[in-house]
Design an enzyme around this catalytic site. Structure first.
Site, PDB file in Angstrom:
ATOM      1  N   GLU A 232     -12.469 -19.653  13.107  1.00  0.00           N
ATOM      2  CA  GLU A 232     -13.850 -19.200  12.999  1.00  0.00           C
ATOM      3  C   GLU A 232     -14.684 -19.764  14.151  1.00  0.00           C
ATOM      4  O   GLU A 232     -14.459 -20.895  14.586  1.00  0.00           O
ATOM      5  CB  GLU A 232     -14.433 -19.657  11.655  1.00  0.00           C
ATOM      6  N   GLU A 343     -23.271 -15.629   6.805  1.00  0.00           N
ATOM      7  CA  GLU A 343     -22.947 -16.282   5.536  1.00  0.00           C
ATOM      8  C   GLU A 343     -24.019 -17.325   5.243  1.00  0.00           C
ATOM      9  O   GLU A 343     -24.508 -18.010   6.143  1.00  0.00           O
ATOM     10  CB  GLU A 343     -21.579 -16.965   5.621  1.00  0.00           C
TER      11      GLU A 343
END
Length: 428
Positions: A232, A343
């Site tokens: 990520e 997120e």
């Protein structure tokens, strides 16, 4: 008279008995209290020693140190002294100072100027740079570790937070329980060897210190259970991790669905950095402003076909480093899903949805200059070429809180606007 005498003798004995009892018990009580205090002191002392030991392991002796205007200390550490090599699978690893291949065969340093992007850097650059042969490492402080639930958990994600869009699979329920919410686009069903995107950079407001807001790419492989592999990269605001509300560049990796492996940035062994200009975990500057100048960063992650390492590039000419192939199981072959988007953590501490913002804090419909975006979304295929993804899907848990809207146009290629304010009349 005799009765009175016997009563006095009896009472005298009672008083003498309790007096002796006090003489015996008071020292014992004091000793027990002293032992308790000493034991607690030993516990506190032991924790301090553990914290200091961990700090010493993370903060390697620097060649040079630079104080950033935001209060960070950036240590310039010799490239061979970074924490990466503490990993048991990397003890005899030879640093790869340059990838063997680059997607599309582009030469490093080649620049592509977008009409909608402006130069972006890191805040610590205003006070200096690290010399060649070193890497910039954000110094970890005692309070950084003490904010974590434990020394072992410092630098790690607390709960699994990967969106799995298919409703037939169980992960969305898990996400809902753990309080993570997303607004993403994704591709799956093929073999992927990397991904790229240009990401608009903002400073979303965070309601609770234990919440965060981030915008990133996920490169995923394996099942959405205990063996998930994930790489990520993106930007985040995380008071719990960094101690402030600055917008920072970050990376993360795991090979077991966040259980024991991996961490943010360089906070554990794993990622090998070779670049002397960009510090993982450091503040990004400048940031986009609502209805005004817009700033974005480009991130490319790809697998070197020869060595199998996963490389990361920031911008057009900063090859940061790589995640070595031995770190992973499923990603040692390829990724099976790529996700791009935002997120947040929704703690619902007051029984209402959090007001923590995603992206700019504005919904996708507001468009350029107001909503945040990802543009030039691409994947790396089996021929090591960058290409537009096919069949993009979208996913959100509550589109009245955060949403996503895709499009395709000219210089922007495949793009999407995303984000939202969190709590609002339609998201109580």
């Amino acid at each position: 008279m005799l009765l009175d005498w016997n009563w006095k003798v009896t009472m005298g004995k009672v008083v003498l008995f309790f007096g002796l009892l006090l003489v015996l018990l008071v020292p014992l009580a004091c000793a027990a209290r002293a032992t308790a205090v000493s034991g607690n002191g030993s516990s506190i002392s032991g924790q301090k020693l553990e914290v200091q030991k961990h700090l010493k392991n993370l903060n390697r002796p620097p060649v040079k140190s630079i104080k950033s205007p935001d209060g960070d200390i950036i240590d310039c550490v010799h490239v061979s002294h970074q924490p990466a090599f503490d990993h048991p699978d990397l003890k005899n690893h030879k640093i790869q100072m340059r990838p063997n291949f680059h997607p599309e065969g582009r030469t490093f340093g080649e620049s592509k100027v977008s009409s909608n992007s402006k130069p972006i850097t890191q805040l610590w650059h205003t006070n200096g740079r690290c010399p060649e042969g070193t890497i910039p490492v954000r110094r970890t402080k005692t309070n950084d570790i003490l904010r974590a639930s434990s020394i072992q958990q410092f630098g790690k994600k607390k709960q699994m937070s990967i969106p799995q869009p298919k409703p037939a699979k169980p992960l969305p329920d898990l996400i809902s329980q753990s309080g993570h919410q997303h607004a993403i686009v994704y591709v799956e069903g093929d073999k992927y060897y990397g991904a790229k995107a240009t990401i608009n950079v903002w400073d979303p407001k965070i309601q609770q210190p234990n919440e965060f807001s981030l915008s990133q790419m996920w490169i995923l492989s394996g099942s959405f259970g205990q063996d998930l592999n994930s790489i990520e990269a993106g930007w985040q605001v995380s008071p719990d991790l960094y101690g402030d509300n600055n917008t920072r560049l970050f990376t993360y990796w795991t090979s077991d669905a966040y259980q024991a492996t991996g961490c943010y940035n360089l906070l554990c062994s794993g990622f090998i950095q070779i670049n002397s200009d960009i510090a993982l975990g450091a503040s990004i500057y400048p940031l986009s402003k609502f209805g005004s100048s817009q700033f974005d960063i480009s991130i490319l992650v790809w697998k070197d076909p020869k060595e199998g390492n996963w490389w990361m590039q920031f911008g057009n000419d900063h090859v940061l480093g790589y995640w070595p192939a031995p770190l992973f199981s499923y990603l040692s072959d390829s990724a099976s899903m790529i996700e791009w988007g935002g997120e947040v953590v929704n703690s619902e501490s007051d029984g209402q949805h959090t007001s923590t913002q995603m992206g700019s804090g504005h919904f996708p419909e507001e468009g350029f200059g107001k909503s945040s975006y990802f543009k030039n979304i691409q994947i790396v295929d089996g021929d090591n070429k960058l290409r537009a993804p096919k069949d993009l899907g979208t996913y959100t848990e509550q589109d009245s809180c955060y949403n996503v809207k895709t499009g395709n146009a000219g210089d922007w290629g495949n793009y999407f606007y995303y984000g939202g304010p969190g709590r609002n009349p339609n998201c109580p």
